[in-house]
Structures are given as structure tokens and as C-alpha cells.
Design a protein around this motif. Structure first.
Motif, PDB file in Angstrom:
ATOM      1  N   MET A 183       1.425 -23.987  19.100  1.00 52.36           N
ATOM      2  CA  MET A 183       0.143 -24.320  18.468  1.00 52.36           C
ATOM      3  C   MET A 183       0.330 -24.957  17.088  1.00 52.36           C
ATOM      4  SD  MET A 183      -3.182 -21.936  17.717  1.00 52.36           S
ATOM      5  CE  MET A 183      -4.128 -22.249  19.191  1.00 52.36           C
ATOM      6  N   LEU A 184       1.408 -24.603  16.399  1.00 53.61           N
ATOM      7  CA  LEU A 184       1.588 -25.059  15.019  1.00 53.61           C
ATOM      8  C   LEU A 184       2.327 -26.392  14.964  1.00 53.61           C
ATOM      9  CD1 LEU A 184       2.706 -21.714  13.289  1.00 53.61           C
ATOM     10  CD2 LEU A 184       0.391 -22.626  13.576  1.00 53.61           C
ATOM     11  N   PRO A 185       1.724 -27.409  14.346  1.00 59.26           N
ATOM     12  CA  PRO A 185       2.474 -28.653  14.144  1.00 59.26           C
ATOM     13  C   PRO A 185       3.638 -28.397  13.186  1.00 59.26           C
ATOM     14  CG  PRO A 185       0.363 -28.733  12.992  1.00 59.26           C
ATOM     15  CD  PRO A 185       0.380 -27.448  13.769  1.00 59.26           C
ATOM     16  N   ARG A 186       4.769 -29.057  13.440  1.00 61.35           N
ATOM     17  CA  ARG A 186       5.963 -28.785  12.622  1.00 61.35           C
ATOM     18  C   ARG A 186       6.165 -29.782  11.485  1.00 61.35           C
ATOM     19  NH1 ARG A 186       7.588 -23.600  14.404  1.00 61.35           N
ATOM     20  NH2 ARG A 186       5.938 -23.386  15.925  1.00 61.35           N
ATOM     21  N   SER A 187       5.501 -30.941  11.575  1.00 62.83           N
ATOM     22  CA  SER A 187       5.658 -31.896  10.480  1.00 62.83           C
ATOM     23  C   SER A 187       4.378 -32.711  10.306  1.00 62.83           C
ATOM     24  CB  SER A 187       6.843 -32.823  10.750  1.00 62.83           C
ATOM     25  OG  SER A 187       6.581 -33.595  11.897  1.00 62.83           O
ATOM     26  N   LYS A 188       4.245 -33.270   9.109  1.00 62.39           N
ATOM     27  CA  LYS A 188       3.084 -34.128   8.816  1.00 62.39           C
ATOM     28  C   LYS A 188       3.609 -35.300   7.990  1.00 62.39           C
ATOM     29  CE  LYS A 188      -1.380 -34.986   7.611  1.00 62.39           C
ATOM     30  NZ  LYS A 188      -2.451 -35.455   8.400  1.00 62.39           N
ATOM     31  N   ASP A 189       3.386 -36.514   8.479  1.00 69.04           N
ATOM     32  CA  ASP A 189       3.881 -37.725   7.812  1.00 69.04           C
ATOM     33  C   ASP A 189       5.365 -37.594   7.445  1.00 69.04           C
ATOM     34  OD1 ASP A 189       1.234 -38.573   7.976  1.00 69.04           O
ATOM     35  OD2 ASP A 189       0.742 -37.787   5.978  1.00 69.04           O
ATOM     36  N   GLY A 190       6.150 -37.086   8.393  1.00 64.46           N
ATOM     37  CA  GLY A 190       7.597 -36.967   8.179  1.00 64.46           C
ATOM     38  C   GLY A 190       7.997 -35.763   7.338  1.00 64.46           C
ATOM     39  N   LYS A 191       7.012 -35.036   6.807  1.00 59.33           N
ATOM     40  CA  LYS A 191       7.345 -33.864   5.970  1.00 59.33           C
ATOM     41  C   LYS A 191       7.277 -32.591   6.804  1.00 59.33           C
ATOM     42  CE  LYS A 191       4.687 -35.381   2.401  1.00 59.33           C
ATOM     43  NZ  LYS A 191       3.493 -35.159   1.656  1.00 59.33           N
ATOM     44  N   GLU A 192       8.296 -31.760   6.634  1.00 59.82           N
ATOM     45  CA  GLU A 192       8.299 -30.489   7.376  1.00 59.82           C
ATOM     46  C   GLU A 192       7.185 -29.580   6.844  1.00 59.82           C
ATOM     47  OE1 GLU A 192      10.997 -26.523   8.141  1.00 59.82           O
ATOM     48  OE2 GLU A 192      11.703 -28.013   6.694  1.00 59.82           O
ATOM     49  N   ILE A 193       6.465 -28.947   7.769  1.00 62.95           N
ATOM     50  CA  ILE A 193       5.417 -28.005   7.342  1.00 62.95           C
ATOM     51  C   ILE A 193       6.020 -26.599   7.321  1.00 62.95           C
ATOM     52  CG2 ILE A 193       3.142 -27.052   7.854  1.00 62.95           C
ATOM     53  CD1 ILE A 193       2.449 -29.598   9.330  1.00 62.95           C
ATOM     54  N   LYS A 194       5.829 -25.911   6.210  1.00 60.74           N
ATOM     55  CA  LYS A 194       6.378 -24.546   6.098  1.00 60.74           C
ATOM     56  C   LYS A 194       5.253 -23.530   6.308  1.00 60.74           C
ATOM     57  CE  LYS A 194      10.421 -25.407   3.304  1.00 60.74           C
ATOM     58  NZ  LYS A 194      10.262 -26.707   2.628  1.00 60.74           N
ATOM     59  N   TYR A 195       5.546 -22.507   7.081  1.00 61.56           N
ATOM     60  CA  TYR A 195       4.541 -21.474   7.362  1.00 61.56           C
ATOM     61  C   TYR A 195       5.029 -20.140   6.798  1.00 61.56           C
ATOM     62  CZ  TYR A 195       2.544 -24.898  10.545  1.00 61.56           C
ATOM     63  OH  TYR A 195       1.971 -26.033  11.067  1.00 61.56           O
ATOM     64  N   PRO A 196       4.452 -19.690   5.672  1.00 65.85           N
ATOM     65  CA  PRO A 196       4.939 -18.446   5.065  1.00 65.85           C
ATOM     66  C   PRO A 196       4.730 -17.256   6.000  1.00 65.85           C
ATOM     67  CG  PRO A 196       2.908 -19.211   4.000  1.00 65.85           C
ATOM     68  CD  PRO A 196       3.330 -20.293   4.947  1.00 65.85           C
ATOM     69  N   GLY A 197       5.756 -16.429   6.079  1.00 69.08           N
ATOM     70  CA  GLY A 197       5.652 -15.173   6.843  1.00 69.08           C
ATOM     71  C   GLY A 197       5.501 -15.355   8.335  1.00 69.08           C
ATOM     72  N   MET A 198       5.952 -16.521   8.856  1.00 67.31           N
ATOM     73  CA  MET A 198       5.784 -16.759  10.312  1.00 67.31           C
ATOM     74  C   MET A 198       6.563 -15.704  11.121  1.00 67.31           C
ATOM     75  SD  MET A 198       6.092 -20.278  12.418  1.00 67.31           S
ATOM     76  CE  MET A 198       7.840 -20.559  12.358  1.00 67.31           C
ATOM     77  N   ILE A 199       5.916 -15.181  12.174  1.00 73.71           N
ATOM     78  CA  ILE A 199       6.577 -14.166  13.009  1.00 73.71           C
ATOM     79  C   ILE A 199       6.622 -14.650  14.461  1.00 73.71           C
ATOM     80  CG2 ILE A 199       5.979 -12.193  11.549  1.00 73.71           C
ATOM     81  CD1 ILE A 199       3.698 -11.540  13.456  1.00 73.71           C
ATOM     82  N   SER A 200       7.398 -13.931  15.281  1.00 72.71           N
ATOM     83  CA  SER A 200       7.555 -14.331  16.684  1.00 72.71           C
ATOM     84  C   SER A 200       6.384 -13.827  17.540  1.00 72.71           C
ATOM     85  CB  SER A 200       8.861 -13.760  17.244  1.00 72.71           C
ATOM     86  OG  SER A 200       8.760 -12.358  17.282  1.00 72.71           O
ATOM     87  N   ALA A 201       6.183 -14.502  18.669  1.00 74.91           N
ATOM     88  CA  ALA A 201       5.161 -14.052  19.629  1.00 74.91           C
ATOM     89  C   ALA A 201       5.518 -12.657  20.143  1.00 74.91           C
ATOM     90  CB  ALA A 201       5.079 -15.049  20.789  1.00 74.91           C
ATOM     91  N   GLU A 202       6.816 -12.384  20.276  1.00 73.86           N
ATOM     92  CA  GLU A 202       7.306 -11.075  20.726  1.00 73.86           C
ATOM     93  C   GLU A 202       6.739  -9.955  19.840  1.00 73.86           C
ATOM     94  OE1 GLU A 202      10.241 -10.116  22.819  1.00 73.86           O
ATOM     95  OE2 GLU A 202       9.940  -8.040  22.146  1.00 73.86           O
ATOM     96  N   ARG A 203       6.802 -10.190  18.533  1.00 78.25           N
ATOM     97  CA  ARG A 203       6.341  -9.174  17.585  1.00 78.25           C
ATOM     98  C   ARG A 203       4.830  -8.956  17.699  1.00 78.25           C
ATOM     99  NH1 ARG A 203       8.156  -9.460  11.426  1.00 78.25           N
ATOM    100  NH2 ARG A 203       7.074  -7.579  10.743  1.00 78.25           N
ATOM    101  N   VAL A 204       4.092 -10.044  17.857  1.00 78.84           N
ATOM    102  CA  VAL A 204       2.628  -9.953  17.974  1.00 78.84           C
ATOM    103  C   VAL A 204       2.257  -9.146  19.221  1.00 78.84           C
ATOM    104  CG1 VAL A 204       0.502 -11.296  18.296  1.00 78.84           C
ATOM    105  CG2 VAL A 204       2.331 -12.195  16.827  1.00 78.84           C
ATOM    106  N   VAL A 205       2.912  -9.500  20.330  1.00 77.41           N
ATOM    107  CA  VAL A 205       2.534  -8.913  21.626  1.00 77.41           C
ATOM    108  C   VAL A 205       2.966  -7.448  21.711  1.00 77.41           C
ATOM    109  CG1 VAL A 205       3.015  -9.073  24.100  1.00 77.41           C
ATOM    110  CG2 VAL A 205       2.461 -11.136  22.790  1.00 77.41           C
ATOM    111  N   SER A 206       4.164  -7.124  21.222  1.00 78.91           N
ATOM    112  CA  SER A 206       4.625  -5.718  21.261  1.00 78.91           C
ATOM    113  C   SER A 206       3.650  -4.832  20.500  1.00 78.91           C
ATOM    114  CB  SER A 206       6.007  -5.567  20.605  1.00 78.91           C
ATOM    115  OG  SER A 206       6.928  -6.307  21.317  1.00 78.91           O
ATOM    116  N   LYS A 207       3.264  -5.292  19.311  1.00 78.20           N
ATOM    117  CA  LYS A 207       2.346  -4.469  18.503  1.00 78.20           C
ATOM    118  C   LYS A 207       0.956  -4.410  19.146  1.00 78.20           C
ATOM    119  CE  LYS A 207       0.604  -3.659  13.832  1.00 78.20           C
ATOM    120  NZ  LYS A 207       0.524  -2.215  14.080  1.00 78.20           N
ATOM    121  N   ALA A 208       0.508  -5.536  19.695  1.00 78.45           N
ATOM    122  CA  ALA A 208      -0.832  -5.567  20.303  1.00 78.45           C
ATOM    123  C   ALA A 208      -0.906  -4.567  21.462  1.00 78.45           C
ATOM    124  CB  ALA A 208      -1.147  -6.980  20.794  1.00 78.45           C
ATOM    125  N   LEU A 209       0.107  -4.543  22.309  1.00 82.95           N
ATOM    126  CA  LEU A 209       0.071  -3.634  23.469  1.00 82.95           C
ATOM    127  C   LEU A 209       0.157  -2.174  23.006  1.00 82.95           C
ATOM    128  CD1 LEU A 209       2.217  -5.642  26.063  1.00 82.95           C
ATOM    129  CD2 LEU A 209      -0.238  -5.151  26.192  1.00 82.95           C
TER     130      LEU A 209
END
Ligand SMILES: NC(=O)c1ccc[n+]([C@@H]2O[C@H](COP(=O)([O-])OP(=O)(O)OC[C@H]3O[C@@H](n4cnc5c(N)ncnc54)[C@H](OP(=O)(O)O)[C@@H]3O)[C@@H](O)[C@H]2O)c1
Length: 252
Positions: A183-209
Motif C-alpha cells: 500500500m505504501l509508495p516507496r519513492s516520490k520524484d526519485g526520492k525515497e520515502i521514509k516511514y517512521p516506526g514502520m512495522i511488519s504485517a506479521e506484527r499487526v496480525v499477531s497482535k490483532a488476533l
């Protein structure tokens, strides 16, 4: 009676992880995996015996198709996961009106309709998991429709958790910060986009269940989202929005 899980957005990063985890740890006979991408759905059905792929566009005939299938098969809906979601980042005035409609539909109306459609097939112990976002904690300029839609889903979810508790049906709202998916775009106009505190889907799903099976109404995975939730409660909204706009200024 067959016990099923229904997962929308099953072909996406978080949806696929739900399928993997539910297969391993939940008492479910069949997973109705709802998505639009036939190749990805076929791959999921080949990988997991329990997956019953349902190829449909939720913005189109999706709800009536699921409703008809529920009527004809009469299963117990043990877990419903409203995970499909769509985002738009940029100025609201530049948004196509068709995108506004699609976003409201996929992020708001469809989850509500799917809960409503599934409720007659739920029994005590059934669970609803709604994937909202940390964006629901405050309004986000330039992500305006998305953050508003996720606030809708969070408020619906929390209200229903109270309404449905007497029936022992548990509703959990999941509010992650940035998650490492397509879902997250990784770059904009050749610039890398940084996402602070990004976590894995694994972590989201384990905690959600885990949170859903403990009957919690909120699931906030990762330190970043937890901190943000607290920060948004104690900080004036105007200030948070200014800080947000400053943080994303390079990308809009
Ligand atoms: N990634 C993040 O940083 C983040 C953070 C907080 C919350 N979330 C939420 O997490 C949920 C899952 O997103 P993800 O990160 O796993 O992203 P993703 O990999 O892009 O998955 C999104 C899923 O939603 C489906 N979808 C979108 N529009 C649809 C439609 N009209 N009909 C049927 N399916 C549709 C997509 O299907 P197609 O493959 O057919 O497009 C895809 O399976 C979303 O609700 C998102 O808002 C994500």
C-alpha cells in the motif's frame, strides 16, 4: 455446521498474513478469501487448503455475492475481518470524485454492510476485526479522506463492541501506524520515502488476533502507533496537523 472466517483484501500484505495465521492457530473449517486479483487468489487457494477464493470487487457486486453465499450455505461466521482498504494522498481538491466515492465505499460502507450481513450467522464467541489505522487518531491534511474514513471505522467498531457484547460477539478495531506492505509508495520524484516506526504485517496480525481473542475492543500494534495515540489525546489537534503537514511536505 461449517465454521468460517471471511477476510476482505485477502490478496494484500495484511490480508495474506491473516490467512497464514488463521490457518495455523484458529478453529476454522474454511476461509472465504475476498479479493479482486484472480492470480493472487488462485495462489492462496493452492497454498492453503482451507482457502475458498471469492473473486469480486467489493465496490461492485461484492456484498450481494457474499450475502447470497451466506444464505445458501448457512455457515457460522466465526471471524469477519474487514481489511480491504484504499488510500489517496494529495490535495483533496485534486481528488477525482470517483475516488472519493470508492474510498467511502471500501473503507466505510462495505465494512458496515458486511458486519450487518454477517451478524445473523454469528454465534456467541464470534469475532469481528476491523482494520482501521493510526490515521484515525487525528485528522490528516493531504490524507484527509483516508483519515476521516478510518475514524468512521474506529467509531463504528468501538460502538458495536458495546452493542454486541451482550451477545458475546467481540469487535476489535486495529490501528497500526505504517505497515510494510504494497500500500505504501516507496519513492516520490526519485526520492525515497521514509516511514517512521514502520512495522511488519506479521506484527499487526499477531497482535490483532491475540487482542481479538481476548475480547479487546482496540488493538494498537507497535510503539509508534501507541505513542501517537497517547500524543493525539493530550495535544491540540491544530498543532498535530501542523506537525503532520511539516513531516510530509516533501511528498505532496
Ligand atoms: N500499509 C499501511 O501502512 C497501513 C497502515 C494502517 C492501516 N492499513 C490498512 O490495512 C488494510 C490492508 O492494507 P495493506 O497494508 O495490506 O495494503 P495492500 O497490500 O494494498 O492491501 C489492500 C487490499 O485491499 C483490497 N482492495 C482495495 N480496493 C478494493 C476493492 N474495490 N474491492 C476489493 N478489494 C479491494 C486490495 O485488493 P487489490 O489487490 O485487488 O487492489 C488489497 O487486497 C487497509 O485497510 C489499510 O487501510 C494499512
Amino acid at each position: 455446521m461449517e465454521r468460517i472466517a471471511i477476510i476482505t483484501g485477502a490478496t494484500g500484505g495484511i490480508g495474506q498474513k491473516f490467512i497464514e495465521k488463521i490457518t495455523l492457530q484458529e478453529d476454522i473449517d474454511c476461509i472465504w478469501a475476498v479479493g479482486r486479483n484472480s492470480e493472487k487468489l488462485r495462489a492462496l487457494a493452492e497454498k492453503y487448503d482451507k482457502v475458498n477464493p471469492i473473486e469480486t470487487d467489493l465496490a461492485g457486486e461484492g456484498i450481494s455475492l457474499i450475502s447470497d453465499k451466506l444464505k445458501s450455505e448457512s455457515p457460522v461466521v466465526s471471524i469477519l475481518i474487514n481489511n480491504a482498504g484504499t488510500a489517496y494522498m494529495g490535495a483533496f481538491e485534486k481528488m477525482e470524485s470517483s475516488k472519493i466515492e470508492e474510498l467511502c465505499n471500501i473503507n466505510c460502507s462495505i465494512p458496515a454492510m458486511l458486519i450487518h450481513t454477517s451478524l445473523p450467522y454469528m454465534t456467541p464467541g464470534s469475532r469481528v476485526i476491523n482494520i482501521s489505522s493510526a490515521s484515525s487518531f487525528q485528522p490528516n491534511p493531504y490524507l484527509s479522506m483516508y483519515s476521516a474514513s478510518k475514524a468512521f471505522l474506529k467509531n463504528l467498531s468501538r460502538a458495536l463492541s458495546v452493542e454486541l457484547k451482550p451477545k458475546n460477539i467481540f469487535v476489535t478495531c486495529v490501528c497500526p501506524g505504517w505497515v510494510d506492505t504494497g500500500m505504501l509508495p516507496r519513492s516520490k520524484d526519485g526520492k525515497e520515502i521514509k516511514y517512521p516506526g514502520m512495522i511488519s504485517a506479521e506484527r499487526v496480525v499477531s497482535k490483532a488476533l491475540k487482542d481479538s481473542s481476548s475480547g479487546k475492543d482496540m488493538s494498537v500494534p507497535g510503539l509508534f502507533a501507541k505513542y501517537f495515540r497517547l500524543y493525539s489525546k493530550i495535544t491540540p489537534t491544530g498543532l498535530i496537523m501542523k506537525q503532520w503537514v511539516w513531516g510530509i511536505r516533501k511528498y505532496i
